[in-house]
Design a protein around this motif. Sequence first.
Motif, PDB file in Angstrom:
ATOM      1  N   SER A 442      37.182  42.589  26.543  1.00  0.00           N
ATOM      2  CA  SER A 442      36.698  41.965  25.601  1.00  0.00           C
ATOM      3  C   SER A 442      38.205  40.501  25.300  1.00  0.00           C
ATOM      4  CB  SER A 442      36.882  42.086  24.342  1.00  0.00           C
ATOM      5  OG  SER A 442      38.721  43.161  23.954  1.00  0.00           O
ATOM      6  N   GLU A 443      38.941  40.110  25.934  1.00  0.00           N
ATOM      7  CA  GLU A 443      39.052  38.665  26.137  1.00  0.00           C
ATOM      8  C   GLU A 443      39.358  38.056  27.289  1.00  0.00           C
ATOM      9  OE1 GLU A 443      41.626  40.603  21.761  1.00  0.00           O
ATOM     10  OE2 GLU A 443      43.068  40.476  23.813  1.00  0.00           O
ATOM     11  N   GLY A 444      39.133  38.745  28.621  1.00  0.00           N
ATOM     12  CA  GLY A 444      39.626  38.152  29.258  1.00  0.00           C
ATOM     13  C   GLY A 444      41.112  37.895  30.147  1.00  0.00           C
ATOM     14  N   LEU A 445      41.969  39.442  29.097  1.00  0.00           N
ATOM     15  CA  LEU A 445      43.291  39.604  30.454  1.00  0.00           C
ATOM     16  C   LEU A 445      43.707  39.388  31.658  1.00  0.00           C
ATOM     17  CD1 LEU A 445      46.510  40.364  29.092  1.00  0.00           C
ATOM     18  CD2 LEU A 445      45.169  42.306  29.057  1.00  0.00           C
ATOM     19  N   ASP A 446      42.644  40.479  32.611  1.00  0.00           N
ATOM     20  CA  ASP A 446      43.014  39.734  33.886  1.00  0.00           C
ATOM     21  C   ASP A 446      42.648  38.475  34.864  1.00  0.00           C
ATOM     22  OD1 ASP A 446      39.991  39.817  32.768  1.00  0.00           O
ATOM     23  OD2 ASP A 446      39.238  39.564  34.741  1.00  0.00           O
ATOM     24  N   VAL A 447      42.114  37.319  33.973  1.00  0.00           N
ATOM     25  CA  VAL A 447      42.601  36.310  34.258  1.00  0.00           C
ATOM     26  C   VAL A 447      44.326  35.875  34.046  1.00  0.00           C
ATOM     27  CG1 VAL A 447      41.476  33.750  33.849  1.00  0.00           C
ATOM     28  CG2 VAL A 447      40.441  35.628  33.627  1.00  0.00           C
ATOM     29  N   GLU A 448      44.695  36.110  32.760  1.00  0.00           N
ATOM     30  CA  GLU A 448      46.339  36.128  33.046  1.00  0.00           C
ATOM     31  C   GLU A 448      47.114  37.251  33.406  1.00  0.00           C
ATOM     32  OE1 GLU A 448      46.914  33.665  30.709  1.00  0.00           O
ATOM     33  OE2 GLU A 448      44.559  32.872  30.640  1.00  0.00           O
ATOM     34  N   LEU A 449      46.357  38.346  33.559  1.00  0.00           N
ATOM     35  CA  LEU A 449      47.459  39.091  34.802  1.00  0.00           C
ATOM     36  C   LEU A 449      47.384  38.496  36.137  1.00  0.00           C
ATOM     37  CD1 LEU A 449      46.651  42.564  33.244  1.00  0.00           C
ATOM     38  CD2 LEU A 449      48.481  41.471  32.767  1.00  0.00           C
ATOM     39  N   ARG A 450      46.324  38.433  36.663  1.00  0.00           N
ATOM     40  CA  ARG A 450      46.252  37.605  38.105  1.00  0.00           C
ATOM     41  C   ARG A 450      47.538  36.308  38.399  1.00  0.00           C
ATOM     42  NH1 ARG A 450      39.834  37.830  39.630  1.00  0.00           N
ATOM     43  NH2 ARG A 450      39.459  39.588  38.954  1.00  0.00           N
ATOM     44  N   ARG A 451      47.012  35.657  36.808  1.00  0.00           N
ATOM     45  CA  ARG A 451      48.102  34.074  37.292  1.00  0.00           C
ATOM     46  C   ARG A 451      49.785  35.070  36.999  1.00  0.00           C
ATOM     47  NH1 ARG A 451      45.034  30.410  32.366  1.00  0.00           N
ATOM     48  NH2 ARG A 451      43.766  30.013  33.525  1.00  0.00           N
ATOM     49  N   ALA A 452      49.702  36.242  36.308  1.00  0.00           N
ATOM     50  CA  ALA A 452      51.380  36.421  36.127  1.00  0.00           C
ATOM     51  C   ALA A 452      51.392  37.163  37.398  1.00  0.00           C
ATOM     52  CB  ALA A 452      51.344  37.544  34.761  1.00  0.00           C
ATOM     53  N   ALA A 453      50.832  37.771  37.884  1.00  0.00           N
ATOM     54  CA  ALA A 453      51.385  38.572  39.207  1.00  0.00           C
ATOM     55  C   ALA A 453      51.200  38.005  40.168  1.00  0.00           C
ATOM     56  CB  ALA A 453      50.368  39.650  39.707  1.00  0.00           C
ATOM     57  N   GLY A 454      50.630  36.692  40.028  1.00  0.00           N
ATOM     58  CA  GLY A 454      50.453  35.721  41.479  1.00  0.00           C
ATOM     59  C   GLY A 454      49.588  36.211  42.086  1.00  0.00           C
ATOM     60  N   VAL A 455      48.259  36.483  41.977  1.00  0.00           N
ATOM     61  CA  VAL A 455      47.332  37.339  43.019  1.00  0.00           C
ATOM     62  C   VAL A 455      45.788  36.396  42.749  1.00  0.00           C
ATOM     63  CG1 VAL A 455      48.550  39.171  43.633  1.00  0.00           C
ATOM     64  CG2 VAL A 455      46.654  38.831  41.826  1.00  0.00           C
TER      65      VAL A 455
END
Length: 455
Positions: A442-455
């Motif tokens: 619902s919020e596109g959290l995966d985009v932020e998590l990819r940045r946080a994980a550096g992937v």
Amino acid sequence: MSTDPHSDNLDPSSNASGEAPAMAGGSVGGDQDGWQAPDSGTFSGASPYPSQGSPQSGYGNYQTPPVGQPGSAPGYPPPPAGGQPGYGPGGGYGPGNPGSGGYGPGYTPYPGSAGYTDYTGYSSVIAPKPAIIPLRPLSIGEILGGAFESLRANPKAMFVPSLVVMSIMGLISAGGFAFFFSRLSLPGVTTSEELTDAEIEANLDKLWSSIAGLVVQTGLTSVLTVFAASILTGLLIVTVSRTILGRKASLSDVWQRTKPRVGALIGQVIIIQIILGVATVVFIAIGVGVFWLPMSSVIANGGDDGSAGLIVLTIIGLVVATLAFMLGLFALGCKLCLAPAALILENIGVFEGISRSWALTRGYFWRVVGVRLLSTIIISVVSWAASSALNFVTQGLALMAPNAMLAVLAGSVLVSSLIQAVTMPFDSAVVALIYTDLRMRSEGLDVELRRAAGV
């Protein structure tokens, strides 16, 4: 928690698993590491996936196709504007398109070959998987599998706090159980001889005081266990959130991240228990008014054949209403189950966390209920198997040493707490992954998590 490498006990040069460390700084820096609420100012707040039920989604609630399904490989272009993909001009499958062999030029015989058009109407890429889950909306199997993976990825941080806290709770319960039962002088439990009526009469006051003390001790231990479980839930959710990003958090790091929120976690569990308690009281009041009062009136006035039928119908109605209430209470618990994750990971208040849980489950209620039901069944089966083995051992010890029955029973109370300590991390991991999945949807959290994980 800081995003510095030392805060996660992670040395990039010694990362044997190949997991990427988090990016320092950037739009997702700070202590939340990509888990900020959408209104925090650093969160993009836009989901890259079609909304639930969109004609473009093509996969129902899963929205983005799982790996291995049509549309899951990278680089497939969207359908051209000239027609419906696969069935007419521009779609690539119909007759008359140049270069298709027997089906018309341009036909691609299987998904994944060059020029294949994704019939879902949008392009998808293979999501990166830093650790236990791919950073995209998850299937139900991936949520449950990710929960098991989280236990294996960082067993020390997942099991040690739970075992320590629940061992303390178990020792308190077992000690109180042994103390008050020893005062009861029950035959076959604390003594091997039958008590006479005179002895029972002489010890009656001590009997009732011991029973009252046991009830009070059980109640206090239950309250302490609920509070301890709320803190453990926060610790375990933090651990899972770090594992999702491909990090292995130490016990001290997890505690430092959770410690400032301990009071809020306890306050939140009190509020949730009050909500569930009020619902229970309302049901009991309705049950008394609808079922018990008419039945008691019939019994008081004497019964005939019609009255007997009314009593049977009343009992059946009460059983059905009780089952409905239990299901409703479970559903209400599902609506509120994400509150600790929101409180910890988004660093928001008690009521804001409850509100966030209610909002995140909107539109995905039955999905959450299904996942929670499956996880509850798994936990129940494991607990039943362990309890059955414990009962077998307890009965064997009781036969071999009947005079030590009290010690055996107290030991079984302690082991029951340890069983709960083993299943609790899995349950908390499921909650954390449900929360992550719904935010990715619902919020596109995966985009932020990819940045946080550096992937």
